[in-house]
Design an enzyme around this catalytic site. Sequence first.
Site, mmCIF file in Angstrom:
data_model
loop_
_atom_site.group_PDB
_atom_site.id
_atom_site.type_symbol
_atom_site.label_atom_id
_atom_site.label_comp_id
_atom_site.label_asym_id
_atom_site.label_seq_id
_atom_site.Cartn_x
_atom_site.Cartn_y
_atom_site.Cartn_z
ATOM 1 C CG ASP A 46 -1.840 -1.230 1.237
ATOM 2 O OD1 ASP A 46 -2.232 -1.702 0.164
ATOM 3 O OD2 ASP A 46 -2.150 -1.713 2.345
ATOM 4 C CD GLU A 220 -12.920 -4.899 -5.386
ATOM 5 O OE1 GLU A 220 -13.438 -5.057 -6.509
ATOM 6 O OE2 GLU A 220 -13.300 -5.511 -4.375
HETATM 7 O O1 FUB Z 1 -3.365 -3.754 2.879
HETATM 8 C C1 FUB Z 1 -4.674 -4.008 3.262
HETATM 9 C C2 FUB Z 1 -5.639 -3.691 2.138
HETATM 10 O O2 FUB Z 1 -5.274 -4.408 0.988
HETATM 11 C C3 FUB Z 1 -5.615 -2.254 1.697
HETATM 12 O O3 FUB Z 1 -6.297 -1.399 2.562
HETATM 13 C C4 FUB Z 1 -6.219 -2.390 0.354
HETATM 14 O O4 FUB Z 1 -6.039 -1.274 -0.467
HETATM 15 C C5 FUB Z 1 -5.501 -3.617 -0.165
HETATM 16 O O5 FUB Z 1 -4.249 -3.278 -0.706
#
Ligand code: FUB
Length: 461
Positions: A46, A220
């Site tokens: 992220d 998404e």
């Molecule tokens: O890293 C946890 C979750 O997975 C994030 O909040 C989303 O964007 C996805 O990458």
Amino acid sequence: MRSAMFGRAAGRRGAALLSALLCLVVAVPGVARADNPIVQTIYTADPAPLVHDGRVYLYTGHDEDGSTYFTMREWRVWSSADMVNWTDHGSPMSLATFSWASADAWAGHTVYRNGRFYWYVPVVNRATGRMAIGVGVSESPTGPFRDALGRPLVENGEIDPAVFVDDNGQAYLYWGNPNLWYVRLNTDMVSFSGGPTQIPLTAAGFGARSGNASRPTLYEEAPWVYKRNGLYYNVFAAECCSEFIGYSTAPGPTGPWTYRGTVMPRQGASFTNHAAVIDFNGGSYFFYHNGALPGGGGFTRSVAVERFTYNSDGTIPTINMTATGAPQVGTLNPYVRQEAETIAWANGVETEPASGGGMNVGWIENGDWIRVKGVAFGAGAASFTATVASGTSGGRIELRLGGTNGTLVGTCEVPGTGGWQTWTTVTCPTGGATGTHDLYLRFGGGSGYLFNLDRWQFQQR
Ligand code: FUB
């Protein structure tokens, strides 16, 4: 920080695999070698880069080793002036920062305003069990961050905050999965005016998804909103699973949005992706994550970066994941203090907080090495100084150019110092280091952990 990916026993397997993967290329001097993913010492996810004072600060999540869910307890910061050598600033914010949070240190975003850095993050609110968005604040880009509010800024069970500050000073917080929300932040960046508003997810705005009545568009999660040449961009993770990265554009920060297509196709051994876009030093950069490290996958991800050029009409070209990553911007000066944790590629080592502040490189064993890219020695280096500590009997640092078996320009012996945080300085003569090269710090010695390295510097001839 002994829980890192290549920690003690289990980690050695990962290190051996990584070595095996890399030896094919490092054995041949002059062959370009992978610089993606950006971090090799732990799993990262992220990405949220921020350009500030001539550096890129990269804020990430941290996937725990062996995770079988999004097991994330802290956030991490890295920085670079050249896009290839990244300094590890450790973890200046974690779940413990937010007394009301119980789990899920997921995807955040940091912005600078009013002399402060604001880090918006989604976490589980212990009291409600729902995802909420908290705000960390610090006067430094590398923290430490404190809870700005002592409670969530906003809570509706949705995730992935991203903040955009428009030219007129109006700031917007965007977030959401499965919906897409925004709220207008006040100039204090920790309160808002009006309520959270849903951005209509229409096929025209975000592309049509088939076969999912509850999610009719491609959107998404993970919005990343910015403005370029008067056009507003929203780059987002699309159509799980696995996700690709799509984007929409709009004439204003709240729309109406028009879907523009794919930026990054579904690639890379992670069923999520999460993108960020910045401009730095005249180039445009696209950050994302994948499962490229040994042991990597959907819950053990790694952040990577590519440089790209916008099409002349402002559209974003298709960007593919590469192992080579972005080219270096400029060179690294070996004649000023360099942190050992400033690394283009690390093989076998880890990092940890150093007793004197910052981080040090540790868990060094015989044959481990660090690559520092594009080191500008100029007319030549006369000597090398390093700050080291060893709870055993030490070892040696071989200084090599161009590869782990490249030209040896110096060897520094490291003694035992009586403790892993008992620091001393060692100096050794160097010869033949002129011009610009990739520098390899190759570590040697007996068995087990040899020593820690905090910082280093060459002295000019
Ligand atoms: O890293 C946890 C979750 O997975 C994030 O909040 C989303 O964007 C996805 O990458």
